[in-house]
Design a protein around this motif. Structure first.
Motif, mmCIF file in Angstrom:
data_model
loop_
_atom_site.group_PDB
_atom_site.id
_atom_site.type_symbol
_atom_site.label_atom_id
_atom_site.label_comp_id
_atom_site.label_asym_id
_atom_site.label_seq_id
_atom_site.Cartn_x
_atom_site.Cartn_y
_atom_site.Cartn_z
ATOM 1 N N LEU A 104 82.582 75.075 96.735
ATOM 2 C CA LEU A 104 81.503 76.484 96.877
ATOM 3 C C LEU A 104 82.077 77.625 97.854
ATOM 4 C CD1 LEU A 104 78.135 74.412 95.036
ATOM 5 C CD2 LEU A 104 80.444 76.835 93.919
ATOM 6 N N ALA A 105 81.143 77.099 98.757
ATOM 7 C CA ALA A 105 81.696 78.056 100.426
ATOM 8 C C ALA A 105 82.412 78.102 100.372
ATOM 9 C CB ALA A 105 81.425 77.016 101.736
ATOM 10 N N ALA A 106 83.708 77.551 99.893
ATOM 11 C CA ALA A 106 84.724 78.383 100.769
ATOM 12 C C ALA A 106 85.282 79.212 98.987
ATOM 13 C CB ALA A 106 85.974 77.045 100.612
ATOM 14 N N ALA A 107 84.420 78.956 97.787
ATOM 15 C CA ALA A 107 85.766 80.071 97.323
ATOM 16 C C ALA A 107 84.216 81.252 97.132
ATOM 17 C CB ALA A 107 85.076 79.242 95.248
ATOM 18 N N ALA A 108 83.428 80.676 97.025
ATOM 19 C CA ALA A 108 82.252 82.587 97.832
ATOM 20 C C ALA A 108 82.320 82.598 96.172
ATOM 21 C CB ALA A 108 83.437 83.344 98.471
ATOM 22 N N VAL A 109 82.088 82.050 95.074
ATOM 23 C CA VAL A 109 82.008 82.283 94.161
ATOM 24 C C VAL A 109 79.961 82.594 93.418
ATOM 25 C CG1 VAL A 109 84.091 82.443 93.047
ATOM 26 C CG2 VAL A 109 82.267 80.292 93.013
ATOM 27 N N ARG A 110 79.710 82.656 93.055
ATOM 28 C CA ARG A 110 78.526 82.968 92.335
ATOM 29 C C ARG A 110 78.132 81.445 91.280
ATOM 30 N NH1 ARG A 110 75.554 83.903 87.957
ATOM 31 N NH2 ARG A 110 76.960 85.042 87.734
ATOM 32 N N ALA A 111 76.885 80.581 91.585
ATOM 33 C CA ALA A 111 77.267 79.389 90.335
ATOM 34 C C ALA A 111 76.382 79.812 89.563
ATOM 35 C CB ALA A 111 77.096 78.290 90.336
ATOM 36 N N ASP A 112 76.479 79.706 87.989
ATOM 37 C CA ASP A 112 74.767 79.794 87.329
ATOM 38 C C ASP A 112 73.579 78.178 87.612
ATOM 39 O OD1 ASP A 112 74.953 81.908 85.497
ATOM 40 O OD2 ASP A 112 77.181 81.156 85.436
ATOM 41 N N VAL A 113 74.308 77.439 87.823
ATOM 42 C CA VAL A 113 73.334 76.398 88.495
ATOM 43 C C VAL A 113 74.204 75.239 89.448
ATOM 44 C CG1 VAL A 113 72.278 74.430 87.675
ATOM 45 C CG2 VAL A 113 71.957 76.534 85.809
ATOM 46 N N PHE A 184 73.187 72.291 77.790
ATOM 47 C CA PHE A 184 71.677 73.074 76.893
ATOM 48 C C PHE A 184 71.493 74.382 77.697
ATOM 49 C CE2 PHE A 184 70.194 68.360 76.123
ATOM 50 C CZ PHE A 184 70.029 68.599 74.398
ATOM 51 N N VAL A 185 71.836 74.722 78.968
ATOM 52 C CA VAL A 185 71.869 75.894 79.707
ATOM 53 C C VAL A 185 73.047 77.281 78.663
ATOM 54 C CG1 VAL A 185 72.623 77.213 81.295
ATOM 55 C CG2 VAL A 185 71.103 74.506 81.569
ATOM 56 N N ALA A 186 74.346 76.390 78.486
ATOM 57 C CA ALA A 186 75.397 77.029 77.942
ATOM 58 C C ALA A 186 74.760 77.754 76.767
ATOM 59 C CB ALA A 186 76.299 76.681 77.552
ATOM 60 N N ALA A 187 74.092 76.894 75.614
ATOM 61 C CA ALA A 187 73.440 76.855 74.462
ATOM 62 C C ALA A 187 72.207 77.888 74.585
ATOM 63 C CB ALA A 187 72.709 75.633 74.019
ATOM 64 N N GLY A 188 71.658 78.713 76.003
ATOM 65 C CA GLY A 188 70.708 79.653 75.845
ATOM 66 C C GLY A 188 69.107 79.039 76.190
ATOM 67 N N LEU A 189 69.041 77.790 76.341
ATOM 68 C CA LEU A 189 67.936 77.519 76.576
ATOM 69 C C LEU A 189 66.823 77.690 77.817
ATOM 70 C CD1 LEU A 189 67.664 73.829 74.967
ATOM 71 C CD2 LEU A 189 66.947 75.998 74.082
ATOM 72 N N PRO A 190 65.645 77.741 77.870
ATOM 73 C CA PRO A 190 64.945 78.404 79.383
ATOM 74 C C PRO A 190 65.837 77.324 80.422
ATOM 75 C CG PRO A 190 63.971 78.712 77.440
ATOM 76 C CD PRO A 190 64.890 77.836 77.227
ATOM 77 N N LEU A 191 66.474 77.447 81.815
ATOM 78 C CA LEU A 191 66.452 76.385 82.743
ATOM 79 C C LEU A 191 65.542 74.971 82.867
ATOM 80 C CD1 LEU A 191 68.736 75.186 84.691
ATOM 81 C CD2 LEU A 191 67.491 76.193 86.411
ATOM 82 N N ALA A 192 64.202 75.362 82.159
ATOM 83 C CA ALA A 192 63.000 73.932 82.477
ATOM 84 C C ALA A 192 63.089 73.519 80.846
ATOM 85 C CB ALA A 192 61.954 74.589 82.690
ATOM 86 N N GLU A 193 63.098 74.076 80.501
ATOM 87 C CA GLU A 193 63.505 73.061 78.620
ATOM 88 C C GLU A 193 65.595 72.122 78.770
ATOM 89 O OE1 GLU A 193 63.766 73.489 73.969
ATOM 90 O OE2 GLU A 193 63.107 75.470 75.271
ATOM 91 N N ALA A 194 65.951 73.448 80.036
ATOM 92 C CA ALA A 194 67.404 72.103 79.352
ATOM 93 C C ALA A 194 67.021 71.092 80.320
ATOM 94 C CB ALA A 194 68.419 73.376 80.253
ATOM 95 N N CYS A 195 66.536 71.023 81.405
ATOM 96 C CA CYS A 195 66.048 70.397 82.381
ATOM 97 C C CYS A 195 65.604 68.473 81.573
ATOM 98 C CB CYS A 195 65.402 70.702 83.670
ATOM 99 S SG CYS A 195 66.769 71.107 84.971
ATOM 100 N N ALA A 196 64.721 69.226 80.981
ATOM 101 C CA ALA A 196 63.347 68.329 79.850
ATOM 102 C C ALA A 196 64.589 67.784 79.046
ATOM 103 C CB ALA A 196 62.138 68.840 79.512
ATOM 104 N N LEU A 218 74.977 64.889 71.288
ATOM 105 C CA LEU A 218 73.831 66.002 72.078
ATOM 106 C C LEU A 218 74.067 66.951 70.851
ATOM 107 C CD1 LEU A 218 76.136 67.798 74.774
ATOM 108 C CD2 LEU A 218 74.095 67.562 74.615
ATOM 109 N N VAL A 219 73.094 67.066 70.615
ATOM 110 C CA VAL A 219 72.816 68.095 68.935
ATOM 111 C C VAL A 219 72.312 69.532 69.288
ATOM 112 C CG1 VAL A 219 70.913 68.359 67.210
ATOM 113 C CG2 VAL A 219 71.491 65.840 68.287
ATOM 114 N N ARG A 220 72.787 70.586 69.251
ATOM 115 C CA ARG A 220 72.622 72.057 69.562
ATOM 116 C C ARG A 220 70.949 72.257 69.220
ATOM 117 N NH1 ARG A 220 76.238 76.221 70.774
ATOM 118 N NH2 ARG A 220 74.370 78.803 70.726
ATOM 119 N N PRO A 221 70.279 72.636 70.729
ATOM 120 C CA PRO A 221 68.859 73.260 69.591
ATOM 121 C C PRO A 221 68.793 74.738 68.120
ATOM 122 C CG PRO A 221 69.765 74.327 71.565
ATOM 123 C CD PRO A 221 70.586 73.384 71.751
#
Length: 221
Positions: A104-113, A184-196, A218-221
Motif C-alpha cells: 500500500l505504501a509503495a503503490a501510493a493508492v488510497r484504499a476505501d477500507v 457488503f461495502v460494495a453493496a452500499g451498506l454504511p461501514l458500521a453495518e457492513a462490519c456487523a 451472502l445475501v444482498r441487503p
C-alpha cells in the motif's frame, strides 16, 4: 479471482477446488511448486498456520485480464505487488488486507477500507501508519468485535453471538469476515453495518474445522 498457481499437482488441486466453488479463476502458472501450509487448531479453537515455501502472488506484468477490474464493484487485495494494487484500484471499491501495508505504501493508492486483526502484529496499525491513508481502517478483536478508525475518529462494532467452538476452530474466520465486508461495502451498506453483518460470516466458521463447510451464504441487503 486473480491468482498464481504452482505447476505441480497441488496447484492443480487448488485450481479445481476453487472452480468447484463457482469462482472464475484468472491464474498464471509459476514454474515452481505450489505453496503448502499446515493449519493446526489448538484446544481453545485458535489456529496456527505454518507456511511451507514462498506464497505465490499474481503480478501486474503477468498476462491476466486486468482490464476486468474496472468493471468490478469491489476488489479485495491480498497480494504483494504494488503495480497489481494500482490496477486493483480501478474497481469501484478497493479493500486491502493490513498485512500488505508495504505494498500500500509503495503503490501510493488510497484504499476505501484496510482490514486486519488487532491480535496480529503484522496487521495491527493506525491510519497514521499509512503514507496514503485509507478512508477507513477496520481491525477485528475476536469476541470483542472490533473498531473502525476514520479521519473523524474511532468507533466500535460488536461481535455476533459466538457459537460453541468445540470441535470447531478459528481457521478462516478472518478471511470470511474480510470477504463478507468487501461484499457488503460494495453493496452500499454504511461501514458500521457492513462490519456487523460481516461478523456473522466470520463467526460462522467457528462451528467447524473446514471453513468451506460452515460458511454463510451472502445475501444482498
Amino acid at each position: 479471482l486473480f491468482t498464481a498457481l504452482g505447476d505441480d499437482e497441488a496447484g492443480a488441486q487448488v485450481a479445481a477446488a476453487v472452480a468447484r466453488a463457482g469462482a472464475r479463476i484468472h491464474a498464471v502458472r509459476r514454474a515452481a511448486p505450489h505453496t503448502r501450509c499446515v493449519a493446526m487448531i489448538g484446544p481453545d479453537g485458535e489456529r496456527t498456520i505454518v507456511v511451507l515455501g514462498d506464497p505465490l502472488h499474481p503480478r501486474a506484468a503477468d498476462p491476466l485480464p486486468w482490464d476486468l477490474l474496472a468493471r468490478c464493484d469491489a476488489a479485495y487485495f491480498t497480494a504483494d505487488d504494488p503495480a497489481a494494487l494500482r490496477l486493483a484500484r480501478a474497481a469501484r471499491v478497493l479493500v486491502a488486507t493490513a498485512r500488505r501495508r508495504p505494498a500500500l505504501a509503495a503503490a501510493a493508492v488510497r484504499a476505501d477500507v484496510v482490514v486486519g486483526s488487532a491480535a496480529d502484529p503484522r496487521e495491527v496499525s493506525t491510519l497514521a501508519d499509512y503514507p496514503t491513508p485509507p478512508d477507513a481502517l477496520v481491525l477485528t478483536e475476536g469476541a470483542r468485535g472490533g473498531r473502525i478508525e476514520t479521519a473523524e475518529g474511532t468507533a466500535r462494532f460488536a461481535a455476533p453471538p459466538t457459537p460453541p467452538r468445540s470441535p470447531g476452530g478459528a481457521y478462516g474466520a478472518g478471511d470470511s469476515f474480510a470477504a463478507a465486508l468487501t461484499y457488503f461495502v460494495a453493496a452500499g451498506l454504511p461501514l458500521a453495518e457492513a462490519c456487523a453483518r460481516a461478523g456473522a460470516h466470520g463467526a460462522a466458521v467457528l462451528r467447524g474445522l473446514d471453513p468451506r463447510e460452515t460458511q454463510l451464504a451472502l445475501v444482498r441487503p
